[in-house]
Design a protein around this motif. Structure first.
Motif, mmCIF file in Angstrom:
data_model
loop_
_atom_site.group_PDB
_atom_site.id
_atom_site.type_symbol
_atom_site.label_atom_id
_atom_site.label_comp_id
_atom_site.label_asym_id
_atom_site.label_seq_id
_atom_site.Cartn_x
_atom_site.Cartn_y
_atom_site.Cartn_z
ATOM 1 N N LYS A 56 -40.516 -10.350 -46.558
ATOM 2 C CA LYS A 56 -39.460 -10.042 -45.658
ATOM 3 C C LYS A 56 -39.339 -8.974 -45.841
ATOM 4 O O LYS A 56 -39.298 -8.461 -47.230
ATOM 5 C CB LYS A 56 -38.750 -11.289 -45.643
ATOM 6 C CG LYS A 56 -37.410 -11.019 -45.401
ATOM 7 C CD LYS A 56 -35.600 -11.506 -45.313
ATOM 8 C CE LYS A 56 -36.353 -12.502 -44.831
ATOM 9 N NZ LYS A 56 -34.873 -13.463 -44.857
ATOM 10 N N ARG A 57 -39.903 -8.158 -44.798
ATOM 11 C CA ARG A 57 -38.869 -6.669 -44.924
ATOM 12 C C ARG A 57 -37.649 -6.026 -44.667
ATOM 13 O O ARG A 57 -36.837 -6.678 -43.380
ATOM 14 C CB ARG A 57 -40.039 -5.568 -44.308
ATOM 15 C CG ARG A 57 -39.723 -3.728 -43.864
ATOM 16 C CD ARG A 57 -40.822 -3.219 -42.856
ATOM 17 N NE ARG A 57 -42.150 -3.646 -43.951
ATOM 18 C CZ ARG A 57 -42.026 -2.774 -45.041
ATOM 19 N NH1 ARG A 57 -41.916 -1.603 -45.210
ATOM 20 N NH2 ARG A 57 -43.728 -2.687 -45.216
ATOM 21 N N LEU A 58 -36.526 -5.709 -45.445
ATOM 22 C CA LEU A 58 -35.272 -5.138 -45.479
ATOM 23 C C LEU A 58 -34.537 -4.292 -45.607
ATOM 24 O O LEU A 58 -35.863 -3.401 -45.909
ATOM 25 C CB LEU A 58 -34.710 -5.885 -46.639
ATOM 26 C CG LEU A 58 -34.518 -7.489 -47.094
ATOM 27 C CD1 LEU A 58 -34.088 -7.568 -48.308
ATOM 28 C CD2 LEU A 58 -34.466 -8.594 -46.299
ATOM 29 N N ASN A 61 -28.973 -1.111 -44.504
ATOM 30 C CA ASN A 61 -28.031 -1.129 -43.519
ATOM 31 C C ASN A 61 -26.669 -0.659 -43.920
ATOM 32 O O ASN A 61 -25.353 -1.246 -43.481
ATOM 33 C CB ASN A 61 -28.150 -2.965 -43.333
ATOM 34 C CG ASN A 61 -27.333 -3.773 -44.711
ATOM 35 O OD1 ASN A 61 -27.320 -3.109 -44.999
ATOM 36 N ND2 ASN A 61 -27.817 -4.951 -44.807
ATOM 37 N N PRO A 97 -37.115 1.305 -46.848
ATOM 38 C CA PRO A 97 -36.854 -0.772 -47.381
ATOM 39 C C PRO A 97 -37.517 -0.858 -48.327
ATOM 40 O O PRO A 97 -37.258 -0.426 -49.489
ATOM 41 C CB PRO A 97 -38.234 -0.263 -46.463
ATOM 42 C CG PRO A 97 -39.464 0.996 -46.128
ATOM 43 C CD PRO A 97 -38.333 1.672 -46.761
ATOM 44 N N SER A 270 -37.159 3.016 -42.773
ATOM 45 C CA SER A 270 -38.420 1.415 -42.273
ATOM 46 C C SER A 270 -39.606 1.014 -42.718
ATOM 47 O O SER A 270 -40.240 -0.060 -43.340
ATOM 48 C CB SER A 270 -38.058 1.055 -40.863
ATOM 49 O OG SER A 270 -39.854 1.397 -40.179
ATOM 50 N N ARG A 282 -39.515 -10.752 -36.613
ATOM 51 C CA ARG A 282 -38.028 -10.003 -36.359
ATOM 52 C C ARG A 282 -36.893 -11.403 -36.988
ATOM 53 O O ARG A 282 -37.584 -12.662 -36.240
ATOM 54 C CB ARG A 282 -37.339 -9.537 -35.489
ATOM 55 C CG ARG A 282 -38.679 -8.441 -35.409
ATOM 56 C CD ARG A 282 -37.670 -6.549 -34.325
ATOM 57 N NE ARG A 282 -37.405 -7.516 -33.364
ATOM 58 C CZ ARG A 282 -38.272 -7.471 -32.361
ATOM 59 N NH1 ARG A 282 -39.210 -7.515 -32.772
ATOM 60 N NH2 ARG A 282 -37.797 -8.377 -30.925
ATOM 61 N N THR A 286 -30.429 -10.899 -38.916
ATOM 62 C CA THR A 286 -30.253 -9.594 -40.220
ATOM 63 C C THR A 286 -31.957 -8.173 -39.364
ATOM 64 O O THR A 286 -31.203 -7.377 -39.914
ATOM 65 C CB THR A 286 -30.967 -9.870 -41.250
ATOM 66 O OG1 THR A 286 -32.559 -10.588 -41.130
ATOM 67 C CG2 THR A 286 -30.428 -10.725 -42.023
ATOM 68 N N SER A 288 -34.311 -7.966 -40.267
ATOM 69 C CA SER A 288 -35.785 -7.950 -41.211
ATOM 70 C C SER A 288 -36.419 -8.409 -40.426
ATOM 71 O O SER A 288 -36.420 -9.065 -39.571
ATOM 72 C CB SER A 288 -35.354 -8.629 -41.966
ATOM 73 O OG SER A 288 -35.130 -9.917 -41.895
#
Length: 300
Positions: A56-58, A61, A97, A270, A282, A286, A288
């Motif tokens: 998962k890419r966060l 924020n 990210p 990102s 996606r 979130t 993400s």
């Protein structure tokens, strides 16, 4: 350990619940926003189920994420700090990210802290943890294990949310208040989605340029300019995810000079291009991005 009866109540109608059964996996998700903690906490959340994608890419924020892992270990793939989440993590404000390896079976509680909440919890200048993902025990000592035990022993999602809130309140009850001018400035940046003039805010707050810069790094973790960039980027993500008519219009609506300026900022914050984000799988709540081949997971 305090009994469940000492924790704040969670009225059933105040918990927002979602059930997911799609290409991203099969899992339940719940979030709670207790009004009395809103100056310090964005929300408490809990997710449980199976994830289809291994990574998962966060994205940045403007929040500090505290995680309690009740399932298999989670590995940090891209980012700086503790490489494996076995029990508790705290991820400071990021301007880049973060990518994590997700276990197939997910059981995770999160507390999405506003900077003021993180400052009250860790009692140290927030620039010291910005950009880092750290073992929670390194920041709060034995209280990290107490939080994990309270969440593990809770017998329902509501109980876990309630216990996390009680733990947070106990840890922050005697925290010194943040400088009101910094909190005011940060709130104005957030409400404007990063488009308001930092110079104008500084003058209205009555702080010198150097005083605002130092205090903002201590109490927020980043400079006002970078903080504003993150909130503008978050609004841009929402517009693109929500189906903006075009990337050019999304760029103008969020205050970028033009589409090339927006694209450069998007890549920096990102790690991917806007069109790559549009094409990616996606997570709705979130924004993400799921990455990797479903069913293929690396060893931790």
């Amino acid at each position: 350990m305090p009994s469940l009866a000492t924790a704040p109540r969670v009225p059933a109608g105040d918990v927002v619940r979602f059930e997911h059964d799609n290409a991203l996996g099969r899992f339940s998700y719940a979030e709670w926003r207790p009004p009395h903690l809103s100056p310090l906490v964005d929300l408490f959340w809990y997710a449980e189920g199976t994830a289809a994608f291994p990574r998962k890419r966060l994205f940045p924020n403007g929040r500090i994420e505290l995680l309690v892992n009740l399932g298999d270990p989670i590995r940090l793939v891209e980012g700086v700090g503790s490489s494996v989440l076995k029990s508790g993590w705290l991820s400071g404000l990021h301007a880049r990210p973060v990518v994590i390896d997700c276990p197939g079976r997910v059981r995770t509680l999160g507390v999405r802290l506003k900077p003021a909440g993180c400052l009250a919890l860790v009692s140290r200048p927030l620039h010291e943890i910005s950009g880092w993902t750290l073992d929670l025990a390194d920041l709060v000592g034995g209280a990290a294990q107490e939080l994990a035990e309270r969440c593990f022993e809770a017998d329902s999602t509501d109980d876990r949310l309630r216990q996390a809130a009680a733990w947070f309140e106990e840890r922050t009850a005697r925290a010194a208040p943040a400088l009101s001018a910094v909190a005011w400035t940060a709130a104005r940046i957030e409400r404007s989605a990063g488009t308001t003039s930092i110079g104008a805010l500084r003058e209205e707050a009555g702080l010198s340029k150097s005083r605002l810069a130092v205090a903002f790094r201590e109490q927020i973790g980043l400079s006002p300019k970078v903080y504003a960039r993150i909130f503008r980027f978050q609004r841009l993500l929402g517009l693109i995810h929500g189906g903006a008519p075009s990337l050019a219009e999304a760029a103008l609506d969020t205050g970028y000079y033009d589409q090339p300026h927006m694209t450069a900022e998007f890549r920096e914050l990102s790690g991917m291009a806007p069109r790559e984000f549009l094409a990616a799988a996606r997570y709705t709540h979130t924004l993400s991005v799921a990455e990797g081949d479903p069913g293929v997971r690396s060893r931790i």
